[in-house]
Design a protein around this motif. Structure first.
Motif, PDB file in Angstrom:
ATOM      1  N   ASN B  81     -97.395  51.055  45.673  1.00  0.00           N
ATOM      2  CA  ASN B  81     -95.998  51.332  45.304  1.00  0.00           C
ATOM      3  C   ASN B  81     -95.954  52.602  44.493  1.00  0.00           C
ATOM      4  OD1 ASN B  81     -94.289  48.514  45.713  1.00  0.00           O
ATOM      5  ND2 ASN B  81     -96.238  47.936  45.329  1.00  0.00           N
ATOM      6  N   HIS B  84     -95.528  56.009  45.995  1.00  0.00           N
ATOM      7  CA  HIS B  84     -94.263  56.332  46.927  1.00  0.00           C
ATOM      8  C   HIS B  84     -93.363  57.403  45.984  1.00  0.00           C
ATOM      9  CE1 HIS B  84     -95.575  53.497  49.331  1.00  0.00           C
ATOM     10  NE2 HIS B  84     -94.905  53.885  50.607  1.00  0.00           N
ATOM     11  N   HIS B  87     -93.928  60.258  48.161  1.00  0.00           N
ATOM     12  CA  HIS B  87     -93.581  60.017  49.226  1.00  0.00           C
ATOM     13  C   HIS B  87     -93.045  61.171  50.032  1.00  0.00           C
ATOM     14  CE1 HIS B  87     -91.199  58.482  53.147  1.00  0.00           C
ATOM     15  NE2 HIS B  87     -92.260  57.860  53.112  1.00  0.00           N
ATOM     16  N   HIS B 100     -91.859  53.937  54.068  1.00  0.00           N
ATOM     17  CA  HIS B 100     -91.772  53.738  52.636  1.00  0.00           C
ATOM     18  C   HIS B 100     -91.459  52.382  52.375  1.00  0.00           C
ATOM     19  CE1 HIS B 100     -89.984  54.072  49.029  1.00  0.00           C
ATOM     20  NE2 HIS B 100     -89.868  55.685  49.009  1.00  0.00           N
ATOM     21  N   THR B 127     -94.033  53.272  38.415  1.00  0.00           N
ATOM     22  CA  THR B 127     -93.123  53.060  39.422  1.00  0.00           C
ATOM     23  C   THR B 127     -91.613  52.877  38.711  1.00  0.00           C
ATOM     24  OG1 THR B 127     -94.379  51.977  40.883  1.00  0.00           O
ATOM     25  CG2 THR B 127     -92.223  51.152  41.021  1.00  0.00           C
TER      26      THR B 127
END
Lengths: 232, 232
Positions: B81, B84, B87, B100, B127
Motif C-alpha cells: 500500500n 502507492h 504510483h 491502484h 500511507t
C-alpha cells in the motif's frame, strides 16, 4: 538473482515461495535475497507427456526460462518434481545453473543423518515412470519404493490442483503409512502439490516425511543444491 | 501477463500470490493466467522515506519495473500500500498500466454495497501521512479515520516483518476494535503485512474488515482495478 520457473501448479509455486521466505533468516524486507518467479500457465501436463505421449512441455519451459533470463535471473529453481525429467534438456539450453530438486532432497537426507536404506516416493506417475528419484538416489545407496496404490496418489494430486485439499490429505496419509509399513525409513513428498495436503510436520509421522519443496527452498537459500559429492 | 512488483515485504507478496491463485476459478494448472513476480529485496523502506526523509525507493522500484517489462509483463500490480505513494511517478515511467490498490479497495466496497461513511484505515504511518487512502476515497464520499494508537500499528507491522505474527495480531485486533467503536462502518487492512496477522475473516468482526491485498488480487483476476467511475 534466483529465477523460479513455476506455475506447475500455481499454488505449489506459492508454497515454494513461502518456504523460501521462511528459510531465510531475516527481520526486515531488505534482509531477503531477491527472486523472480514465473507463474507459467501454458506448460502442458508433465505426467501426461511422460505416460501418455501428451504435448511436449519442453518448448513452453524453455520460453519461461527465456523470460527469466531476460529479467536478469542468474540461477534457476523449478518447484515441480516431474518437470525435472527435462532438467538435462533445459540445462543444455541455458548457461544459468539449474538446481536439481533430487540433489536438494539427497542433501536434506544427508544433513539429517539418513544415508542408506529404503525411501518411499509419493510422486506423480510421471516422476516414477521417468525414474527421476530412483536413478539419482540409487547412486547414494538409497532404494526407492513406489506407493501401493499409485492411482490413488495421482487422484489425490489432481484433487489438490482442484482445491480439494482435505480429501487429498486423507488419501496421501494412507499411502504414506503403507510405505512406512513396507519398511521405508523416510517418505519423500516428491510432488510439489502434496505438501499442500500433507505436511512433513503432520502428526503421527515423527520425522518420517521429507518435503521436497522445503528441501529445494533450503538449497536455494544455502546456495547449495548440487554439492559435488551428490552429482559425481 | 500480469507483472507483480513485490518484495515489500516478501511474505506479503506470497500472501498476495496465494490470494491471486484462490481468486481464480480453476481446476488444473492450465486454467490459471500467467504472472511474473519480482521479489525485490533492494527497495528502501517506504514509510521511512515518507516520514523521515530516508532513501528514495523510486529508483529501485523503477529498476524492478524494467525487469518485469523485459520479461514480458503487460500490466503491473504492487502488493504494498505505502508504495502507492509513488504510483503516479511509476506510471509516468512506463507504458504498462499499473493497477491502484485504493481503486481495488473502492471497487470492493462498492461491490459489497458500502457507498459512504467513515472508513478506518489500518496502515503504515507512511500511507496515512501521504494520504494514499484519504485523498482517493474522499472523492467517493468516504471519510478516512486513523487508528487511535498509530505507533502501536507500526510496531505490529514491524513484528509481522520479523515473523512475530501472534503478537502483532493482538495489537491489530485491538486497534481495529477501536476504529469500529469510533463509528467506522468498515476497517481496511491497508498494509499488506496486516492480513498475515489479522485476517478479514477473523471471528468477532463480521464483515467489518476489508483486506486490501485480497481486493487487489480480485481486481487483477477480474481485469478491473481502475474502473472509470473510480478514477474520474
Amino acid at each position: 538473482m534466483l529465477g523460479v520457473l513455476g506455475g506447475m501448479g500455481p499454488m505449489a509455486t506459492v508454497d515454494f515461495m513461502r518456504k523460501l521466505v521462511e528459510a531465510t533468516p531475516a527481520s526486515r524486507d531488505q534482509d531477503h535475497p531477491g527472486a523472480l518467479v514465473l507463474q507459467a500457465s501454458d506448460i502442458p501436463d508433465r505426467t501426461r507427456a511422460i505416460l501418455a505421449g501428451g504435448p511436449d512441455p519442453l518448448p513452453a519451459m524453455v520460453a519461461g526460462l527465456r523470460r527469466l533470463e531476460a529479467a536478469g535471473a542468474t540461477r534457476i529453481a523449478i518447484p515441480c518434481n516431474t518437470a525435472h525429467h527435462w532438467h538435462g534438456a533445459l540445462q543444455a539450453r541455458t548457461a544459468l545453473p539449474i538446481l536439481h530438486i533430487v540433489d536438494a532432497v539427497a542433501e536434506a537426507l544427508f544433513v539429517r543423518g539418513y544415508r542408506s536404506g529404503s525411501i518411499g516416493v509419493l510422486a506423480t506417475g510421471g516422476t516414477l515412470k521417468a525414474g527421476i528419484y530412483s536413478g539419482r538416489l540409487a547412486r547414494h545407496g538409497f532404494t526407492c519404493v513406489a506407493p501401493i496404490d499409485q492411482d490413488a496418489v495421482m487422484r489425490a494430486i489432481r484433487l489438490v490442483k482442484a482445491g480439494r485439499v482435505a480429501e487429498a490429505g486423507a488419501i496421501l496419509r494412507n499411502q504414506a503409512r503403507g510405505l512406512i509399513a513396507a519398511g521405508c525409513g523416510r517418505v519423500i513428498l516428491a510432488c510439489t502439490e502434496i505438501p499442500l495436503a500433507l505436511s512433513a510436520s503432520d502428526e503421527g509421522f515423527g520425522d518420517g516425511l521429507l518435503d521436497a519443496t522445503q528441501a529445494l527452498a533450503q538449497a536455494c537459500v544455502s546456495g547449495a543444491g548440487a554439492p559435488e559429492r551428490l552429482v559425481a
